[in-house]
Design a protein around this motif. Structure first.
Motif, PDB file in Angstrom:
ATOM      1  N   PRO A  43     -45.448 -49.405  32.468  1.00 33.74           N
ATOM      2  CA  PRO A  43     -44.679 -49.494  33.716  1.00 33.74           C
ATOM      3  C   PRO A  43     -43.496 -48.541  33.803  1.00 33.74           C
ATOM      4  N   GLY A  44     -43.170 -47.867  32.718  1.00 33.42           N
ATOM      5  CA  GLY A  44     -42.014 -46.975  32.708  1.00 33.42           C
ATOM      6  C   GLY A  44     -40.822 -47.661  32.071  1.00 33.42           C
ATOM      7  N   ALA A  45     -39.837 -46.861  31.736  1.00 34.57           N
ATOM      8  CA  ALA A  45     -38.667 -47.391  31.039  1.00 34.57           C
ATOM      9  C   ALA A  45     -37.431 -46.591  31.434  1.00 34.57           C
ATOM     10  N   VAL A  46     -36.298 -47.096  31.005  1.00 39.61           N
ATOM     11  CA  VAL A  46     -35.028 -46.394  31.191  1.00 39.61           C
ATOM     12  C   VAL A  46     -34.350 -46.277  29.839  1.00 39.61           C
ATOM     13  N   ALA A  47     -33.419 -45.361  29.747  1.00 39.15           N
ATOM     14  CA  ALA A  47     -32.567 -45.230  28.576  1.00 39.15           C
ATOM     15  C   ALA A  47     -31.181 -44.850  29.073  1.00 39.15           C
ATOM     16  N   VAL A  48     -30.172 -45.302  28.341  1.00 34.18           N
ATOM     17  CA  VAL A  48     -28.797 -45.110  28.801  1.00 34.18           C
ATOM     18  C   VAL A  48     -27.948 -44.497  27.694  1.00 34.18           C
ATOM     19  N   ILE A  49     -27.297 -43.385  28.030  1.00 36.37           N
ATOM     20  CA  ILE A  49     -26.277 -42.809  27.160  1.00 36.37           C
ATOM     21  C   ILE A  49     -24.963 -43.454  27.594  1.00 36.37           C
ATOM     22  N   ALA A  50     -24.449 -44.349  26.755  1.00 41.52           N
ATOM     23  CA  ALA A  50     -23.208 -45.056  27.079  1.00 41.52           C
ATOM     24  C   ALA A  50     -22.080 -44.488  26.229  1.00 41.52           C
ATOM     25  N   ILE A  51     -21.014 -44.063  26.910  1.00 45.05           N
ATOM     26  CA  ILE A  51     -19.880 -43.426  26.221  1.00 45.05           C
ATOM     27  C   ILE A  51     -18.624 -44.253  26.463  1.00 45.05           C
ATOM     28  N   GLU A  53     -14.431 -44.986  26.225  1.00 44.58           N
ATOM     29  CA  GLU A  53     -13.257 -44.218  26.641  1.00 44.58           C
ATOM     30  C   GLU A  53     -12.812 -43.236  25.556  1.00 44.58           C
ATOM     31  N   ASP A  54     -12.979 -43.617  24.283  1.00 39.89           N
ATOM     32  CA  ASP A  54     -12.596 -42.726  23.184  1.00 39.89           C
ATOM     33  C   ASP A  54     -13.751 -41.823  22.729  1.00 39.89           C
ATOM     34  N   ARG A  55     -14.725 -41.615  23.633  1.00 36.53           N
ATOM     35  CA  ARG A  55     -15.857 -40.688  23.465  1.00 36.53           C
ATOM     36  C   ARG A  55     -16.799 -41.062  22.309  1.00 36.53           C
ATOM     37  N   LYS A  56     -16.919 -42.354  22.066  1.00 39.20           N
ATOM     38  CA  LYS A  56     -17.917 -42.836  21.113  1.00 39.20           C
ATOM     39  C   LYS A  56     -19.200 -43.157  21.890  1.00 39.20           C
ATOM     40  N   ILE A  57     -20.321 -42.978  21.223  1.00 40.81           N
ATOM     41  CA  ILE A  57     -21.622 -43.242  21.826  1.00 40.81           C
ATOM     42  C   ILE A  57     -22.081 -44.606  21.334  1.00 40.81           C
ATOM     43  N   ALA A 126     -23.785 -43.502  31.316  1.00 39.30           N
ATOM     44  CA  ALA A 126     -22.826 -44.541  31.702  1.00 39.30           C
ATOM     45  C   ALA A 126     -21.479 -44.201  31.077  1.00 39.30           C
ATOM     46  N   GLU A 127     -20.556 -43.822  31.938  1.00 38.99           N
ATOM     47  CA  GLU A 127     -19.178 -43.583  31.495  1.00 38.99           C
ATOM     48  C   GLU A 127     -18.307 -44.664  32.120  1.00 38.99           C
ATOM     49  N   ASN A 128     -17.045 -44.685  31.737  1.00 40.98           N
ATOM     50  CA  ASN A 128     -16.129 -45.701  32.260  1.00 40.98           C
ATOM     51  C   ASN A 128     -16.706 -47.098  32.061  1.00 40.98           C
ATOM     52  N   ILE A 129     -17.241 -47.334  30.882  1.00 34.48           N
ATOM     53  CA  ILE A 129     -17.853 -48.629  30.604  1.00 34.48           C
ATOM     54  C   ILE A 129     -16.775 -49.660  30.289  1.00 34.48           C
ATOM     55  N   VAL A 130     -17.065 -50.896  30.632  1.00 37.53           N
ATOM     56  CA  VAL A 130     -16.141 -51.990  30.359  1.00 37.53           C
ATOM     57  C   VAL A 130     -16.909 -53.127  29.691  1.00 37.53           C
ATOM     58  N   LEU A 146     -25.231 -53.515  17.352  1.00 34.34           N
ATOM     59  CA  LEU A 146     -24.487 -52.526  18.116  1.00 34.34           C
ATOM     60  C   LEU A 146     -23.720 -51.589  17.194  1.00 34.34           C
ATOM     61  N   MET A 147     -23.672 -50.305  17.580  1.00 33.31           N
ATOM     62  CA  MET A 147     -22.932 -49.307  16.816  1.00 33.31           C
ATOM     63  C   MET A 147     -22.147 -48.427  17.788  1.00 33.31           C
ATOM     64  N   HIS A 148     -20.959 -48.022  17.386  1.00 33.30           N
ATOM     65  CA  HIS A 148     -20.147 -47.061  18.134  1.00 33.30           C
ATOM     66  C   HIS A 148     -19.983 -45.855  17.222  1.00 33.30           C
ATOM     67  N   VAL A 149     -20.537 -44.705  17.605  1.00 32.96           N
ATOM     68  CA  VAL A 149     -20.510 -43.542  16.719  1.00 32.96           C
ATOM     69  C   VAL A 149     -20.019 -42.296  17.457  1.00 32.96           C
ATOM     70  N   THR A 150     -19.512 -41.360  16.674  1.00 30.35           N
ATOM     71  CA  THR A 150     -19.132 -40.061  17.231  1.00 30.35           C
ATOM     72  C   THR A 150     -20.391 -39.194  17.336  1.00 30.35           C
ATOM     73  N   LEU A 151     -20.258 -38.101  18.042  1.00 24.05           N
ATOM     74  CA  LEU A 151     -21.373 -37.155  18.141  1.00 24.05           C
ATOM     75  C   LEU A 151     -21.728 -36.608  16.759  1.00 24.05           C
ATOM     76  N   GLN A 152     -20.732 -36.356  15.929  1.00 23.35           N
ATOM     77  CA  GLN A 152     -20.977 -35.842  14.575  1.00 23.35           C
ATOM     78  C   GLN A 152     -21.720 -36.886  13.727  1.00 23.35           C
ATOM     79  N   GLU A 153     -21.341 -38.147  13.863  1.00 17.17           N
ATOM     80  CA  GLU A 153     -22.051 -39.209  13.140  1.00 17.17           C
ATOM     81  C   GLU A 153     -23.500 -39.323  13.615  1.00 17.17           C
ATOM     82  N   MET A 154     -23.701 -39.149  14.917  1.00 14.65           N
ATOM     83  CA  MET A 154     -25.058 -39.186  15.457  1.00 14.65           C
ATOM     84  C   MET A 154     -25.887 -38.020  14.917  1.00 14.65           C
ATOM     85  N   ASP A 155     -25.259 -36.876  14.784  1.00 13.76           N
ATOM     86  CA  ASP A 155     -25.933 -35.710  14.207  1.00 13.76           C
ATOM     87  C   ASP A 155     -26.418 -36.019  12.789  1.00 13.76           C
TER      88      ASP A 155
END
Length: 182
Positions: A43-51, A53-57, A126-130, A146-155
């Motif tokens: 049926p299809g799917a979605v994916a969300v890049i959630a960032i 305020e401190d630029r963690k993914i 998704a930016e400005n997440i609350v 759940l994990m909050h990581v930097t771009l470098q950690e994701m790399d």
């Protein structure tokens, strides 16, 4: 006519499950010969890049039975019947992460495995997440961390094959360019 089109002669339903349907199609190949194609309908799917305020993914770790291991992914989920992808994206963000947003931005849609499946993933930012006051419930058969990581950690996670799926790798590369520009 589409280049190299394979016309369906007949289609046989082999399996109809909760998420996928398996068909075996007999096709007429471009050279005039016949062939068979095993096709997964999804049926299809979605994916969300959630960032944050401190630029963690925001990523989720979950067990994937098909791979027999846990992997780290961006939040994602299946589109329900008659549901618009942006509604699914917001629902999955809330269910999997406990966050919501008013600024959901469509990025791109792409096929996941076009050699045998028709699944399309719609990717959102998704930016400005609350943080929700009360987290939405996960599906009863879904378990995530759940994990909050930097771009470098994701790399590093990609290098270590903790991030191992195409949608999350695609999201990482898109996000790398996006964060350079913003």
């Amino acid at each position: 006519m589409k280049k190299f089109e394979e016309k369906t002669i007949q289609s046989e339903l082999k399996y109809k499950g909760r998420i996928i349907t398996l068909l075996v199609d007999e096709v007429l190949l471009p050279n005039g010969k016949k062939g068979n194609r095993e096709i997964i309908k999804h049926p299809g799917a979605v994916a969300v890049i959630a960032i944050t305020e401190d630029r963690k993914i925001i990523l989720v770790e979950q067990y994937r039975k098909a791979l027999e291991r846990s992997i780290v992914e961006i939040p994602a989920g299946k589109i329900e019947p008659n549901e618009r992808p942006e509604i699914t994206a917001l629902r999955e963000l809330e269910e999997e992460t406990g966050y919501t947003t008013e600024t959901l931005q469509y990025i791109q849609s792409f096929a996941t495995s076009p050699g045998f499946a028709d699944e399309i993933i719609h990717l959102y930012l998704a930016e400005n997440i609350v943080k929700l006051e009360e987290k939405a419930d996960l599906d009863e058969d879904e378990f995530v961390e759940l994990m909050h990581v930097t771009l470098q950690e994701m790399d590093t996670m990609i290098t270590n094959k903790e991030v191992y799926d195409a949608k999350t790798a695609f999201a990482y590369h898109w996000l790398k360019d996006y964060l350079k520009q913003n």
